[in-house]
Scaffold this motif. Structure first.
Motif, PDB file in Angstrom:
ATOM      1  N   GLU A   1      55.144 -33.179  85.873  1.00 16.17           N
ATOM      2  CA  GLU A   1      54.326 -31.971  85.998  1.00 16.17           C
ATOM      3  C   GLU A   1      53.418 -31.879  84.776  1.00 16.17           C
ATOM      4  O   GLU A   1      53.680 -32.504  83.748  1.00 16.17           O
ATOM      5  CB  GLU A   1      55.229 -30.726  86.076  1.00 16.17           C
ATOM      6  CG  GLU A   1      56.157 -30.689  87.271  1.00 16.17           C
ATOM      7  CD  GLU A   1      55.402 -30.509  88.584  1.00 16.17           C
ATOM      8  OE1 GLU A   1      54.294 -29.914  88.545  1.00 16.17           O
ATOM      9  OE2 GLU A   1      55.911 -30.977  89.614  1.00 16.17           O
ATOM     10  N   PRO A   2      52.352 -31.077  84.849  1.00 15.30           N
ATOM     11  CA  PRO A   2      51.513 -30.887  83.662  1.00 15.30           C
ATOM     12  C   PRO A   2      52.332 -30.372  82.480  1.00 15.30           C
ATOM     13  O   PRO A   2      53.261 -29.586  82.648  1.00 15.30           O
ATOM     14  CB  PRO A   2      50.483 -29.848  84.119  1.00 15.30           C
ATOM     15  CG  PRO A   2      50.427 -30.000  85.599  1.00 15.30           C
ATOM     16  CD  PRO A   2      51.818 -30.352  86.022  1.00 15.30           C
ATOM     17  N   ARG A   3      51.972 -30.800  81.298  1.00 14.14           N
ATOM     18  CA  ARG A   3      52.746 -30.454  80.098  1.00 14.14           C
ATOM     19  C   ARG A   3      52.634 -28.969  79.767  1.00 14.14           C
ATOM     20  O   ARG A   3      53.611 -28.328  79.416  1.00 14.14           O
ATOM     21  CB  ARG A   3      52.261 -31.298  78.914  1.00 14.14           C
ATOM     22  CG  ARG A   3      52.436 -32.797  79.155  1.00 14.14           C
ATOM     23  CD  ARG A   3      51.974 -33.621  77.956  1.00 14.14           C
ATOM     24  NE  ARG A   3      52.750 -33.266  76.785  1.00 14.14           N
ATOM     25  CZ  ARG A   3      52.228 -32.724  75.689  1.00 14.14           C
ATOM     26  NH1 ARG A   3      50.931 -32.487  75.613  1.00 14.14           N
ATOM     27  NH2 ARG A   3      52.993 -32.425  74.662  1.00 14.14           N
ATOM     28  N   TRP A   4      51.427 -28.449  79.810  1.00 17.28           N
ATOM     29  CA  TRP A   4      51.194 -27.030  79.521  1.00 17.28           C
ATOM     30  C   TRP A   4      50.342 -26.475  80.660  1.00 17.28           C
ATOM     31  O   TRP A   4      49.131 -26.343  80.523  1.00 17.28           O
ATOM     32  CB  TRP A   4      50.503 -26.842  78.175  1.00 17.28           C
ATOM     33  CG  TRP A   4      51.191 -27.453  76.997  1.00 17.28           C
ATOM     34  CD1 TRP A   4      50.790 -28.532  76.270  1.00 17.28           C
ATOM     35  CD2 TRP A   4      52.428 -27.020  76.406  1.00 17.28           C
ATOM     36  NE1 TRP A   4      51.683 -28.811  75.261  1.00 17.28           N
ATOM     37  CE2 TRP A   4      52.692 -27.891  75.319  1.00 17.28           C
ATOM     38  CE3 TRP A   4      53.322 -25.979  76.680  1.00 17.28           C
ATOM     39  CZ2 TRP A   4      53.825 -27.753  74.516  1.00 17.28           C
ATOM     40  CZ3 TRP A   4      54.444 -25.852  75.873  1.00 17.28           C
ATOM     41  CH2 TRP A   4      54.684 -26.724  74.814  1.00 17.28           C
ATOM     42  N   PRO A   5      50.942 -26.170  81.809  1.00 15.37           N
ATOM     43  CA  PRO A   5      50.166 -25.791  83.005  1.00 15.37           C
ATOM     44  C   PRO A   5      49.500 -24.431  82.913  1.00 15.37           C
ATOM     45  O   PRO A   5      48.534 -24.167  83.640  1.00 15.37           O
ATOM     46  CB  PRO A   5      51.216 -25.803  84.116  1.00 15.37           C
ATOM     47  CG  PRO A   5      52.513 -25.551  83.414  1.00 15.37           C
ATOM     48  CD  PRO A   5      52.387 -26.228  82.085  1.00 15.37           C
TER      49      PRO A   5
ATOM     50  N   LEU B   1      39.800 -20.450  74.539  1.00 14.14           N
ATOM     51  CA  LEU B   1      40.765 -21.217  75.312  1.00 14.14           C
ATOM     52  C   LEU B   1      40.292 -22.653  75.431  1.00 14.14           C
ATOM     53  O   LEU B   1      39.166 -22.917  75.855  1.00 14.14           O
ATOM     54  CB  LEU B   1      40.936 -20.606  76.709  1.00 14.14           C
ATOM     55  CG  LEU B   1      41.751 -21.425  77.711  1.00 14.14           C
ATOM     56  CD1 LEU B   1      43.189 -21.610  77.252  1.00 14.14           C
ATOM     57  CD2 LEU B   1      41.714 -20.759  79.085  1.00 14.14           C
ATOM     58  N   PHE B   2      41.156 -23.583  75.067  1.00 11.26           N
ATOM     59  CA  PHE B   2      40.910 -25.016  75.191  1.00 11.26           C
ATOM     60  C   PHE B   2      41.784 -25.546  76.313  1.00 11.26           C
ATOM     61  O   PHE B   2      43.004 -25.400  76.290  1.00 11.26           O
ATOM     62  CB  PHE B   2      41.237 -25.710  73.868  1.00 11.26           C
ATOM     63  CG  PHE B   2      41.346 -27.209  73.928  1.00 11.26           C
ATOM     64  CD1 PHE B   2      40.480 -27.974  74.701  1.00 11.26           C
ATOM     65  CD2 PHE B   2      42.317 -27.878  73.191  1.00 11.26           C
ATOM     66  CE1 PHE B   2      40.574 -29.357  74.746  1.00 11.26           C
ATOM     67  CE2 PHE B   2      42.428 -29.259  73.214  1.00 11.26           C
ATOM     68  CZ  PHE B   2      41.557 -29.996  74.000  1.00 11.26           C
ATOM     69  N   VAL B   3      41.159 -26.165  77.320  1.00 18.65           N
ATOM     70  CA  VAL B   3      41.886 -26.749  78.443  1.00 18.65           C
ATOM     71  C   VAL B   3      41.587 -28.244  78.495  1.00 18.65           C
ATOM     72  O   VAL B   3      40.418 -28.652  78.516  1.00 18.65           O
ATOM     73  CB  VAL B   3      41.508 -26.092  79.784  1.00 18.65           C
ATOM     74  CG1 VAL B   3      42.275 -26.762  80.928  1.00 18.65           C
ATOM     75  CG2 VAL B   3      41.819 -24.601  79.751  1.00 18.65           C
ATOM     76  N   ALA B   4      42.634 -29.054  78.514  1.00 14.10           N
ATOM     77  CA  ALA B   4      42.504 -30.504  78.560  1.00 14.10           C
ATOM     78  C   ALA B   4      42.916 -31.004  79.937  1.00 14.10           C
ATOM     79  O   ALA B   4      43.987 -30.637  80.436  1.00 14.10           O
ATOM     80  CB  ALA B   4      43.380 -31.144  77.487  1.00 14.10           C
ATOM     81  N   ILE B   5      42.071 -31.818  80.563  1.00 11.77           N
ATOM     82  CA  ILE B   5      42.396 -32.382  81.871  1.00 11.77           C
ATOM     83  C   ILE B   5      42.174 -33.889  81.837  1.00 11.77           C
ATOM     84  O   ILE B   5      41.357 -34.393  81.085  1.00 11.77           O
ATOM     85  CB  ILE B   5      41.579 -31.732  83.010  1.00 11.77           C
ATOM     86  CG1 ILE B   5      40.074 -31.927  82.812  1.00 11.77           C
ATOM     87  CG2 ILE B   5      41.897 -30.251  83.117  1.00 11.77           C
ATOM     88  CD1 ILE B   5      39.236 -31.332  83.932  1.00 11.77           C
ATOM     89  N   GLY B   6      42.940 -34.608  82.669  1.00  7.11           N
ATOM     90  CA  GLY B   6      42.765 -36.050  82.699  1.00  7.11           C
ATOM     91  C   GLY B   6      44.034 -36.804  83.024  1.00  7.11           C
ATOM     92  O   GLY B   6      44.874 -36.348  83.804  1.00  7.11           O
ATOM     93  N   ASP B   7      44.185 -37.964  82.372  1.00  7.22           N
ATOM     94  CA  ASP B   7      45.300 -38.868  82.665  1.00  7.22           C
ATOM     95  C   ASP B   7      46.139 -39.076  81.402  1.00  7.22           C
ATOM     96  O   ASP B   7      46.249 -38.177  80.569  1.00  7.22           O
ATOM     97  CB  ASP B   7      44.768 -40.185  83.241  1.00  7.22           C
ATOM     98  CG  ASP B   7      43.727 -40.854  82.331  1.00  7.22           C
ATOM     99  OD1 ASP B   7      43.747 -40.600  81.107  1.00  7.22           O
ATOM    100  OD2 ASP B   7      42.903 -41.643  82.839  1.00  7.22           O
TER     101      ASP B   7
ATOM    102  N   ASN C   1      47.166 -27.855  79.028  1.00  8.03           N
ATOM    103  CA  ASN C   1      46.958 -29.296  79.218  1.00  8.03           C
ATOM    104  C   ASN C   1      47.507 -29.666  80.592  1.00  8.03           C
ATOM    105  O   ASN C   1      48.720 -29.630  80.826  1.00  8.03           O
ATOM    106  CB  ASN C   1      47.665 -30.095  78.117  1.00  8.03           C
ATOM    107  CG  ASN C   1      47.293 -31.562  78.135  1.00  8.03           C
ATOM    108  OD1 ASN C   1      47.016 -32.135  79.182  1.00  8.03           O
ATOM    109  ND2 ASN C   1      47.287 -32.185  76.961  1.00  8.03           N
ATOM    110  N   LEU C   2      46.613 -30.017  81.517  1.00 11.35           N
ATOM    111  CA  LEU C   2      46.987 -30.332  82.896  1.00 11.35           C
ATOM    112  C   LEU C   2      47.078 -31.830  83.150  1.00 11.35           C
ATOM    113  O   LEU C   2      47.377 -32.252  84.271  1.00 11.35           O
ATOM    114  CB  LEU C   2      45.969 -29.716  83.862  1.00 11.35           C
ATOM    115  CG  LEU C   2      45.670 -28.222  83.687  1.00 11.35           C
ATOM    116  CD1 LEU C   2      44.699 -27.752  84.769  1.00 11.35           C
ATOM    117  CD2 LEU C   2      46.950 -27.401  83.735  1.00 11.35           C
ATOM    118  N   ALA C   3      46.815 -32.644  82.140  1.00 17.85           N
ATOM    119  CA  ALA C   3      46.740 -34.092  82.319  1.00 17.85           C
ATOM    120  C   ALA C   3      48.098 -34.697  82.650  1.00 17.85           C
ATOM    121  O   ALA C   3      49.128 -34.273  82.130  1.00 17.85           O
ATOM    122  CB  ALA C   3      46.182 -34.753  81.060  1.00 17.85           C
ATOM    123  N   ILE C   4      48.076 -35.709  83.522  1.00 13.16           N
ATOM    124  CA  ILE C   4      49.289 -36.438  83.900  1.00 13.16           C
ATOM    125  C   ILE C   4      48.963 -37.927  83.931  1.00 13.16           C
ATOM    126  O   ILE C   4      47.944 -38.337  84.495  1.00 13.16           O
ATOM    127  CB  ILE C   4      49.819 -35.985  85.272  1.00 13.16           C
ATOM    128  CG1 ILE C   4      50.233 -34.512  85.233  1.00 13.16           C
ATOM    129  CG2 ILE C   4      51.008 -36.848  85.704  1.00 13.16           C
ATOM    130  CD1 ILE C   4      50.728 -33.971  86.562  1.00 13.16           C
TER     131      ILE C   4
END
Length: 280
Positions: free
Chosen positions: A244-248, A4-10, A49-52
């Protein structure tokens, strides 16, 4: 091996500048591209991907880190601090301390962590103080990577000279365009040792501009992008407030990200229709 790859940030991680209306929030970005290639290597790879866009470090810590860790990721990408650096008044010591604590929390997960330096974006002389903050921030990120070489992969964006070409950037000069995001994805995949099918598409010829044209574009850039950005900051609003996050939640990119998004949109439309029908 799948994971699982999770991306966080802006905005950097959300994908701003790599515009695509067929995907959530109208963007694609390097993280989607990396996830797609991981899924081609093994279709069972998952991705969130939780980045916003416009999120500052504090928001990313509060809103994204714990949700990301509950997913038990194998790879976490963490890019944060760029929006803090662009604040008119910022305590850099406090920012670096907060960033360190965030990285330490991520390290507790056991995941492989991607950290990034910020690029030395060519900017107007009026913004020179923000560049000096960026240099300080980058040295701090490098130090953290040196302290944890077995766990942290440093993506040293600062050192990649190809980004001095303006054709790697969107019109705001702060976000990579499609070419920039694609190149970033290639470099990350290479650094992770992931076989992939991405190739960097050569540019066309450079646009030749005279001094008057260059000066005119610079004035227009300040008018269209710099002044509105600082105006929003003074009003306490951001471009990401309504997003909202793109892929929450984890998806399987092998199932097709555009297809998954179309299903999400249809589901939301049906839900909205039922709500309207049931309204008094």
């Amino acid at each position: 091996m799948a994971g699982l790859f999770v991306a966080i940030g802006d905005s950097f991680t959300e994908g701003v500048g790599d515009w695509d209306p067929r995907l959530p929030n109208g963007v694609r970005g390097w993280a989607d591209r990396v996830a797609k290639q991981l899924s081609k290597a093994d279709p069972t790879w998952r991705y969130a991907n939780l980045a916003i866009r416009s999120r500052r470090l504090g928001h990313i810590v509060e809103e994204q880190i714990e949700p990301a860790l509950t997913m038990n990721p194998d790879i976490i990408s963490f890019y944060a601090g760029g929006n803090d650096i662009l604040e008119l008044r910022k305590d850099m010591n406090r920012l670096l301390d907060d960033y360190t604590r965030a990285v330490e929390r991520l390290l507790e997960s056991g995941a492989r962590i991607l950290l990034f330096t910020g690029f030395d974006v060519p900017l107007h002389p009026l913004l020179e103080p923000f560049k000096r903050r960026n240099w300080t921030f980058n040295e701090h990120v490098r130090r953290l990577a040196r302290e944890h070489p077995e766990r942290i992969e440093l993506v040293d964006y600062w050192t990649w000279e190809v980004y001095y070409d303006r054709r790697m950037w969107d019109t705001d000069k702060l976000h990579m365009n499609r070419a920039g995001h694609r190149y970033m994805a290639i470099q990350i995949l290479n650094q992770l040792g992931i076989r992939h099918q991405l190739e960097f598409e050569p540019f066309g010829p450079r646009e030749r501009l005279g001094p008057v044209q260059l000066a005119s574009r610079e004035v227009e850039w300040v008018r269209q992008w710099v002044l509105p950005m600082f105006g929003r900051r003074m009003r306490g609003v951001t471009l990401g407030d309504a997003l909202e996050p793109r892929w929450p939640a984890p998806i399987r990119p092998a199932d097709g990200m555009k297809k998954l998004y179309r299903k999400r949109v249809r589901k939301a439309v049906r839900a909205a229709g039922r709500h309207t029908m049931n309204a008094p």
